[in-house]
Scaffold this active site. Structure first.
Site, PDB file in Angstrom:
ATOM      1  N   ASN A  30       0.937  -1.175  -0.003  1.00  0.00           N
ATOM      2  CA  ASN A  30       0.011   0.012  -0.067  1.00  0.00           C
ATOM      3  C   ASN A  30       0.811   1.205  -0.076  1.00  0.00           C
ATOM      4  O   ASN A  30       1.988   1.057   0.076  1.00  0.00           O
ATOM      5  CB  ASN A  30      -1.142  -0.115   1.049  1.00  0.00           C
ATOM      6  CG  ASN A  30      -0.341   0.017   2.548  1.00  0.00           C
ATOM      7  OD1 ASN A  30       0.464   0.901   2.792  1.00  0.00           O
ATOM      8  ND2 ASN A  30      -0.388  -1.122   3.081  1.00  0.00           N
ATOM      9  N   ARG A  31       0.458   2.263   0.064  1.00  0.00           N
ATOM     10  CA  ARG A  31       1.003   3.615  -0.215  1.00  0.00           C
ATOM     11  C   ARG A  31       1.523   4.552   1.052  1.00  0.00           C
ATOM     12  O   ARG A  31       2.004   5.256   0.951  1.00  0.00           O
ATOM     13  CB  ARG A  31       0.106   4.636  -0.923  1.00  0.00           C
ATOM     14  CG  ARG A  31      -0.508   4.319  -2.471  1.00  0.00           C
ATOM     15  CD  ARG A  31      -1.165   5.212  -2.633  1.00  0.00           C
ATOM     16  NE  ARG A  31      -1.574   5.086  -4.218  1.00  0.00           N
ATOM     17  CZ  ARG A  31      -0.950   5.264  -5.441  1.00  0.00           C
ATOM     18  NH1 ARG A  31       0.229   5.896  -5.312  1.00  0.00           N
ATOM     19  NH2 ARG A  31      -1.148   4.976  -6.543  1.00  0.00           N
TER      20      ARG A  31
END
Ligand code: C5P
Length: 225
Positions: A30-31
């Protein structure tokens, strides 16, 4: 100078984003950059706390004065956080923990085969570390979660706070470059006691200090010796 209101306290902060392995070379990630969690660790050190930072896949300099445990997956993060939390006064889960992981890890790299569609990747649920902390906390321990929401930020935040059994939930709006990888953030911090604290857009340190202010208010008085 920072107030030393966390002197004598042990706090645990999780940061970054977990990676869930698909095969030896691929993962679901994820970011999350880890910036908010690292800001929490730095500000807690500045306020006098002993800090255990559980970092998942963060490419940032180690905050001076924090003990760092590096982890990769949600299951590793769970083990490290629960171990550190056993003796901690507060736990702040700033990490983006993957809700799901691939059901089966393939021991060798998945190959493409000419003319054939790839096998689907089946997902299973990861343990919810924050919910577990909320259920099994030691008396007086303050548990803080983060919620990244794109819609109905406050309604979803209140529901999540109740579901997870946290004392505080830092709700921020994500998407469209609003938070991830940026040095600044804006949030509403919801309290299980019904409180609501708006933190205007500013440095992630400022949000971190706002979180520690609310945590410090909720900590039981330290034992006198
Ligand atoms: O449910 P959701 O992922 O939106 O919740 C976010 C909060 O819960 C964050 O504080 C995150 O660190 C924590 N979390 C967790 N374990 C998971 C998923 C999220 O501790 N498996």
């Amino acid at each position: 100078a920072a107030p030393r209101d966390l002197a004598g306290r042990h706090v645990v902060v999780s940061a970054g984003g977990t990676r869930e392995a698909i095969d030896p070379v691929r993962f679901i990630g994820n970011r999350s950059s880890g910036l908010q969690g690292y800001a929490l660790a730095r500000t807690a050190v500045a306020r006098g706390a002993r800090v255990t930072l559980v970092a998942a896949n963060v490419a940032l300099p180690d905050p001076a004065g924090a003990d760092i445990a590096a982890v990769t997956s949600a299951e590793e993060m769970r083990a490290a956080v629960l171990e550190a939390a056993a003796g901690a006064d507060a736990v702040v889960m700033a990490a983006a923990v993957a809700d799901f992981r691939p059901a089966g890890y393939r021991g060798s790299k998945i190959k493409k085969t000419d003319g054939a569609e790839p096998e689907p990747i089946r997902l299973v649920k990861n343990p919810d570390i924050l919910a577990e902390l909320g259920r099994e906390r030691r008396p007086g321990q303050v548990v803080v979660g983060f919620a990244a929401e794109t819609d109905d930020v406050l309604a979803n935040g209140r529901a999540k706070l109740a579901r997870k059994g946290s004392d505080l939930l830092v709700v921020n709006q994500v998407g469209e470059d609003l938070t991830f990888g940026r040095p600044d953030n804006a949030a509403v911090i919801l309290g299980a006691d019904g409180s609501r604290t708006e933190v205007p857009r500013g440095a992630k340190e400022a949000l971190a200090d706002a979180v520690w202010d609310l945590v410090a208010e909720r900590l039981p008085a330290p034992p006198r010796d």
